[in-house]
Design an enzyme around this catalytic site. Structure first.
Site, short mmCIF file in Angstrom:
data_model
loop_
_atom_site.label_atom_id
_atom_site.label_comp_id
_atom_site.label_asym_id
_atom_site.label_seq_id
_atom_site.Cartn_x
_atom_site.Cartn_y
_atom_site.Cartn_z
N ASP A 13 -3.93 11.58 17.10
CA ASP A 13 -3.00 11.96 16.02
C ASP A 13 -2.73 13.47 15.89
OD1 ASP A 13 -3.20 9.25 15.65
OD2 ASP A 13 -3.95 9.33 13.59
N ASP A 51 0.03 8.14 14.93
CA ASP A 51 0.16 7.45 13.65
C ASP A 51 1.65 7.18 13.46
OD1 ASP A 51 -1.70 6.61 11.63
OD2 ASP A 51 -0.93 8.16 10.26
N HIS A 53 4.04 5.04 10.99
CA HIS A 53 4.24 4.17 9.84
C HIS A 53 5.72 3.90 9.55
CE1 HIS A 53 0.03 4.67 8.99
NE2 HIS A 53 0.13 5.95 8.67
N HIS A 86 3.62 10.14 5.33
CA HIS A 86 3.37 10.92 6.55
C HIS A 86 3.67 10.07 7.78
CE1 HIS A 86 -0.31 8.55 6.04
NE2 HIS A 86 -0.45 8.66 7.36
N LYS A 111 -0.04 3.32 16.09
CA LYS A 111 -0.85 2.51 15.16
C LYS A 111 -0.37 2.73 13.74
CE LYS A 111 -4.31 6.15 14.92
NZ LYS A 111 -4.02 6.50 13.52
N CYS A 156 -9.35 9.21 11.36
CA CYS A 156 -8.98 8.51 12.58
C CYS A 156 -9.93 8.79 13.75
CB CYS A 156 -7.53 8.80 12.93
SG CYS A 156 -6.43 8.02 11.72
C1 VGL Z 1 -5.01 9.74 9.34
C2 VGL Z 1 -4.97 9.43 7.07
C3 VGL Z 1 -3.86 8.62 7.18
C4 VGL Z 1 -5.68 10.38 10.52
C5 VGL Z 1 -3.90 8.93 9.48
O1 VGL Z 1 -5.01 10.57 11.55
O2 VGL Z 1 -6.87 10.71 10.39
N1 VGL Z 1 -5.54 9.97 8.14
N2 VGL Z 1 -3.33 8.39 8.39
ZN ZN Z 2 -1.51 7.35 8.51
#
Ligand code: VGL
Ligand code: ZN
Length: 205
Positions: A13, A51, A53, A86, A111, A156
């Site tokens: 990420d 990440d 979404h 995000h 993901k 993550c």
């Molecule tokens: C993450 C919070 C929400 C991460 C991803 O990459 O650690 N943290 N989504």
């Molecule tokens: Zn996230």
């Protein structure tokens, strides 16, 4: 550390929204990018996670009346921390950090793409049972050990390394190439659970 041909570098990420100016910026995140680039050129196997979404994802505080970012709620699959919006699919924030060397990766695992469930780990969604397919991919490619770096150390990276162990891989986290969000002592909690699960925590490569 001594690298082997059956090691895979898992770069987690490293996306604009987790870096400076992003909506869920992790303190000092940008400084790990040169270190990750120096590492990734040494690995035979490199996997990136992203990440990813949909708009209005259930982990976004903005869709829950009266809730704020970093509040916790109970979802059908368990506890869930709520986040600022995000890494929305296709947005600038979801793109990789512009300096991250991505050409060296053979696979990008996206993901968190199902609205109703979050996914911190690169292996399983937050119900701890819906697989992303990464474990089978790595097994078929002969990978034995995951070396984990990226963002965020306490979310993550932590859950990816724990699930790597659950899937039967050896796992190492290089802390110098990670940064944490650190909500309510989550960095220390991460170190504790990683140690308990047999993940090797290294300060540096
Ligand atoms: C993450 C919070 C929400 C991460 C991803 O990459 O650690 N943290 N989504
Ligand atoms: Zn996230």
């Amino acid at each position: 550390m001594q690298l082997r041909d059956d090691d895979c570098l898992l770069i987690i990420d490293v996306q604009n929204d987790f870096c400076e100016g992003g909506s869920l910026a992790v303190p000092d995140a940008d400084s790990i990018v040169p270190q990750i680039n120096a590492l990734s050129s040494q690995f035979k196997h490199v996997v990136l996670t992203q990440d990813w979404h949909p708009k209005g994802h259930s982990s976004f505080a903005s869709i829950h009346d009266g809730k704020q970012a970093f509040d916790n709620i109970t979802m059908p699959y368990g506890e869930q921390t709520l986040w600022p919006d995000h890494c929305v699919q296709g947005s600038h924030g979801a793109q990789f950090h512009p300096q991250l060397q991505t050409d060296v990766a053979q696979l990008i695992i996206r993901k968190g793409f199902r609205s109703a469930i979050d996914s911190y780990s690169a292996f399983f969604e937050n119900d701890h049972s819906t697989a992303t397919g990464l474990s089978s991919y790595l097994t078929e490619r002969g990978v034995k050990r995951l070396v984990c770096v990226g963002l965020a150390f306490d979310y993550c990276v932590r859950f990816s390394a724990l699930d790597a162990r659950k899937c039967g891989f050896d796992a190492v986290v290089i802390e110098a190439a990670c940064r944490g969000i650190d909500v309510d002592g989550s960095n220390d909690a991460a170190r504790f659970t990683l140690n308990e699960a047999g993940v090797t925590l290294l300060d540096n490569a």
